[in-house]
Design an enzyme around this catalytic site. Structure first.
Site, PDB file in Angstrom:
ATOM      1  N   ARG A 247      41.810  43.541  19.953  1.00 21.69           N
ATOM      2  CA  ARG A 247      40.965  43.051  21.088  1.00 21.69           C
ATOM      3  C   ARG A 247      41.102  44.097  22.336  1.00 21.69           C
ATOM      4  NH1 ARG A 247      41.906  41.649  26.268  1.00 21.69           N
ATOM      5  NH2 ARG A 247      43.939  40.718  25.924  1.00 21.69           N
ATOM      6  N   ASP A 248      42.307  44.073  23.005  1.00 19.90           N
ATOM      7  CA  ASP A 248      42.546  44.873  24.072  1.00 19.90           C
ATOM      8  C   ASP A 248      42.195  46.285  24.020  1.00 19.90           C
ATOM      9  OD1 ASP A 248      43.554  45.498  26.733  1.00 19.90           O
ATOM     10  OD2 ASP A 248      45.319  44.099  26.620  1.00 19.90           O
TER      11      ASP A 248
ATOM     12  N   HIS B 199      52.987  40.705  28.171  1.00 21.38           N
ATOM     13  CA  HIS B 199      51.805  41.527  28.053  1.00 21.38           C
ATOM     14  C   HIS B 199      51.974  42.615  28.657  1.00 21.38           C
ATOM     15  CE1 HIS B 199      47.441  42.241  26.604  1.00 21.38           C
ATOM     16  NE2 HIS B 199      47.445  42.723  27.905  1.00 21.38           N
TER      17      HIS B 199
ATOM     18  N   HIS C 262      51.293  46.725  30.005  1.00 21.45           N
ATOM     19  CA  HIS C 262      50.577  47.901  29.914  1.00 21.45           C
ATOM     20  C   HIS C 262      51.555  49.021  30.186  1.00 21.45           C
ATOM     21  CE1 HIS C 262      46.492  46.987  28.910  1.00 21.45           C
ATOM     22  NE2 HIS C 262      47.201  45.901  28.998  1.00 21.45           N
TER      23      HIS C 262
ATOM     24  N   CYS D   9      41.924  46.907  30.544  1.00 24.83           N
ATOM     25  CA  CYS D   9      40.642  46.089  31.247  1.00 24.83           C
ATOM     26  C   CYS D   9      39.887  46.925  31.701  1.00 24.83           C
ATOM     27  CB  CYS D   9      41.396  45.040  32.110  1.00 24.83           C
ATOM     28  SG  CYS D   9      40.261  43.932  32.691  1.00 24.83           S
TER      29      CYS D   9
ATOM     30  N   ASN E 170      48.167  49.380  26.553  1.00 23.72           N
ATOM     31  CA  ASN E 170      49.204  48.274  26.189  1.00 23.72           C
ATOM     32  C   ASN E 170      50.569  49.228  25.817  1.00 23.72           C
ATOM     33  OD1 ASN E 170      46.666  47.089  25.304  1.00 23.72           O
ATOM     34  ND2 ASN E 170      48.049  45.420  26.029  1.00 23.72           N
TER      35      ASN E 170
HETATM   36  N1  COA Z   1      29.626  34.418  24.418  1.00 25.70           N
HETATM   37  C1  COA Z   1      28.289  34.925  24.296  1.00 25.70           C
HETATM   38  N2  COA Z   1      27.567  35.246  25.374  1.00 25.70           N
HETATM   39  C2  COA Z   1      27.986  34.654  26.616  1.00 25.70           C
HETATM   40  C3  COA Z   1      29.186  34.312  26.785  1.00 25.70           C
HETATM   41  C4  COA Z   1      30.130  34.129  25.564  1.00 25.70           C
HETATM   42  N3  COA Z   1      31.205  33.687  25.568  1.00 25.70           N
HETATM   43  N4  COA Z   1      29.371  33.924  28.273  1.00 25.70           N
HETATM   44  C5  COA Z   1      28.243  34.116  28.768  1.00 25.70           C
HETATM   45  N5  COA Z   1      27.291  34.754  27.816  1.00 25.70           N
HETATM   46  C6  COA Z   1      25.925  35.569  27.917  1.00 25.70           C
HETATM   47  C7  COA Z   1      24.994  34.362  28.287  1.00 25.70           C
HETATM   48  O1  COA Z   1      24.517  33.623  27.346  1.00 25.70           O
HETATM   49  C8  COA Z   1      24.193  35.282  29.285  1.00 25.70           C
HETATM   50  O2  COA Z   1      23.192  35.856  28.429  1.00 25.70           O
HETATM   51  P1  COA Z   1      21.778  36.212  28.786  1.00 25.70           P
HETATM   52  O3  COA Z   1      21.848  37.381  29.986  1.00 25.70           O
HETATM   53  O4  COA Z   1      21.163  36.808  27.511  1.00 25.70           O
HETATM   54  O5  COA Z   1      21.200  34.892  29.045  1.00 25.70           O
HETATM   55  C9  COA Z   1      25.421  36.335  29.822  1.00 25.70           C
HETATM   56  O6  COA Z   1      26.187  36.230  29.101  1.00 25.70           O
HETATM   57  C10 COA Z   1      25.682  35.893  30.951  1.00 25.70           C
HETATM   58  O7  COA Z   1      26.323  34.528  31.119  1.00 25.70           O
HETATM   59  P2  COA Z   1      26.632  33.874  32.406  1.00 25.70           P
HETATM   60  O8  COA Z   1      26.981  32.462  32.043  1.00 25.70           O
HETATM   61  O9  COA Z   1      25.727  34.142  33.478  1.00 25.70           O
HETATM   62  O10 COA Z   1      28.012  34.751  32.671  1.00 25.70           O
HETATM   63  P3  COA Z   1      28.434  35.806  33.473  1.00 25.70           P
HETATM   64  O11 COA Z   1      27.432  37.084  33.689  1.00 25.70           O
HETATM   65  O12 COA Z   1      28.882  35.112  34.723  1.00 25.70           O
HETATM   66  O13 COA Z   1      29.502  36.320  32.414  1.00 25.70           O
HETATM   67  C11 COA Z   1      31.669  36.306  31.566  1.00 25.70           C
HETATM   68  C12 COA Z   1      30.776  35.751  32.607  1.00 25.70           C
HETATM   69  C13 COA Z   1      33.170  36.193  31.851  1.00 25.70           C
HETATM   70  C14 COA Z   1      31.421  35.331  30.516  1.00 25.70           C
HETATM   71  C15 COA Z   1      31.174  37.822  30.982  1.00 25.70           C
HETATM   72  O14 COA Z   1      31.091  38.755  32.275  1.00 25.70           O
HETATM   73  C16 COA Z   1      32.073  38.318  30.221  1.00 25.70           C
HETATM   74  O15 COA Z   1      32.175  37.780  28.807  1.00 25.70           O
HETATM   75  N6  COA Z   1      32.902  39.539  30.496  1.00 25.70           N
HETATM   76  C17 COA Z   1      34.211  39.938  29.591  1.00 25.70           C
HETATM   77  C18 COA Z   1      35.399  39.534  30.291  1.00 25.70           C
HETATM   78  C19 COA Z   1      36.197  40.486  29.332  1.00 25.70           C
HETATM   79  O16 COA Z   1      36.116  40.319  28.355  1.00 25.70           O
HETATM   80  N7  COA Z   1      37.155  40.925  30.186  1.00 25.70           N
HETATM   81  C20 COA Z   1      38.311  41.783  29.494  1.00 25.70           C
HETATM   82  C21 COA Z   1      39.360  40.946  28.899  1.00 25.70           C
HETATM   83  S1  COA Z   1      40.314  40.296  30.112  1.00 25.70           S
HETATM   84 ZN    ZN Z   2      46.098  43.867  28.453  1.00 24.97          ZN
END
Ligand code: COA
Ligand code: ZN
Length: 317
Positions: A25-26, A218, A220, A251, A260
């Site tokens: 994952r990370d 956790h 890094h 991240c 990590n």
């Molecule tokens: N699974 C699948 N798709 C998702 C989702 C999820 N959990 N959450 C949001 N989406 C999709 C929505 O369906 C939308 O898709 P579309 O553009 O095709 O309609 C798009 O993502 C944007 O959704 P929205 O509700 O507006 O969310 P957002 O843009 O505010 O995104 C997050 C917020 C956090 C869900 C998104 O930015 C994300 O997944 N980020 C990754 C965070 C991460 O993993 N960080 C590192 C680890 S800590």
């Molecule tokens: Zn981390």
């Protein structure tokens, strides 16, 4: 156990330390290449056989945000489940919980940040919004009978804001544990800003308030303090650590993030000191050696590079 291990605070005395793998994952979330789904499944299956306590298999996040993990459902469904082993996944919102539960995830790892700025860049909402949204996520998980862990990013400092007040970290933990009924909390050092004396103080404060909550650290290794922080955490009573095969990780929404703490380096060090990680170090090293071919570059692991302490060499002429 090393014959040279001194008695006292540096002597593990067979104390059990639980190692949790986050490399798939990370680690993979930070890679630009897409590791083929069947390779991810094979890697998780190999890691399940090494004696680790838990694996964070993947993230049910937006596939647009983290394309490297867009195959989360297939990976989670198709891995071979080892009885008693915990297969966890990161979820950012209710959509993620639904997907994770559908794919039979054992434990949901909810994530928010101790820093307002990092919360905004990682999750695109304020911390207040995260508290509200994630309490619903936790409720949805609990109703489905799935175990809940909350990870608090930047608990030891934020790369954009600097120091984070210990009280603010503890206030967050209080909500997760006392209001949301979380089974566990992970304090994350997202960009390697933690240092041993700070780690010791925070963990003692946490442990004195919530002795029965499953606490994970956790770290890094961004500034080379990873192992020192693990040892300080153990001194303060911690017994559960995230680490990443090969030392991958980071991240994508935190400037300067790098890997990590490396699973095989931590297991190697702790076993020498007499701690019982339950992990087959040789099997872990074999798994780590698969990584460069999968991700297309070298890995930070010093143990893969140098071998174990007593991997001896022929006498030089
Ligand atoms: N699974 C699948 N798709 C998702 C989702 C999820 N959990 N959450 C949001 N989406 C999709 C929505 O369906 C939308 O898709 P579309 O553009 O095709 O309609 C798009 O993502 C944007 O959704 P929205 O509700 O507006 O969310 P957002 O843009 O505010 O995104 C997050 C917020 C956090 C869900 C998104 O930015 C994300 O997944 N980020 C990754 C965070 C991460 O993993 N960080 C590192 C680890 S800590
Ligand atoms: Zn981390």
């Amino acid at each position: 156990m090393s014959p040279h291990a001194p008695q006292g605070r540096w002597q593990g005395q067979s104390r059990r330390i639980h190692m949790q793998e986050v490399g798939t994952r990370d680690g993979l979330q930070m890679e630009s290449v897409f590791v083929p789904t069947e390779e991810k499944i094979a890697l998780v299956n190999a890691l399940s056989e090494t004696g680790l306590a838990k694996i964070e298999v993947t993230s049910f996040v937006s596939p647009k945000a983290i394309p490297a993990l867009r195959d989360a459902e297939i990976v989670m469904r198709e891995i071979t489940r080892k009885p008693g082993f915990v297969y966890a996944a990161l979820v950012p919102n209710v959509r993620g919980v639904e997907r994770a539960i559908d794919a039979q995830t054992d434990e949901l790892n909810l994530v928010m940040s101790a820093s307002e700025t990092h919360n905004q860049s990682n999750l695109r909402m304020s911390r207040d919004e995260s508290f509200t949204a994630l309490s619903q996520v936790a409720q949805a998980g609990r109703q489905a009978g799935v175990s809940i862990n909350v990870s608090l990013s930047c608990s030891f400092g934020c790369p954009m804001e600097g120091d984070v007040a210990e009280q603010s970290v503890l206030d967050g933990c209080r909500r997760f544990i006392e209001e949301w009924g979380s089974h566990g909390v992970t304090l994350c050092d997202t960009t390697g800003m933690a240092y041993p004396s700070q780690v010791y103080t925070l963990i003692q404060a946490f442990r004195s308030r919530w002795p029965d909550t499953e606490l994970t650290l956790h770290f890094h290794n961004t500034r080379g303090l990873g192992l020192a922080n693990v040892l300080a955490a153990i001194d303060a009573g911690a017994d559960r650590f995230d680490s990443s095969l090969g030392g991958l990780g980071g991240c994508p929404y935190a400037p300067g993030a790098t890997g990590n703490v490396c699973s095989e380096e931590i297991v190697h060090a702790l076993e020498l000191m007499g701690y019982d990680t339950g992990v087959d170090l040789n099997a872990l090293i074999v798994a780590a050696r698969r990584l460069p071919a999968l991700i297309g570059h070298d890995i930070p692991s010093q143990i893969v590079k140098a071998g174990q302490r007593l991997d001896l060499h022929p006498k030089a002429c």
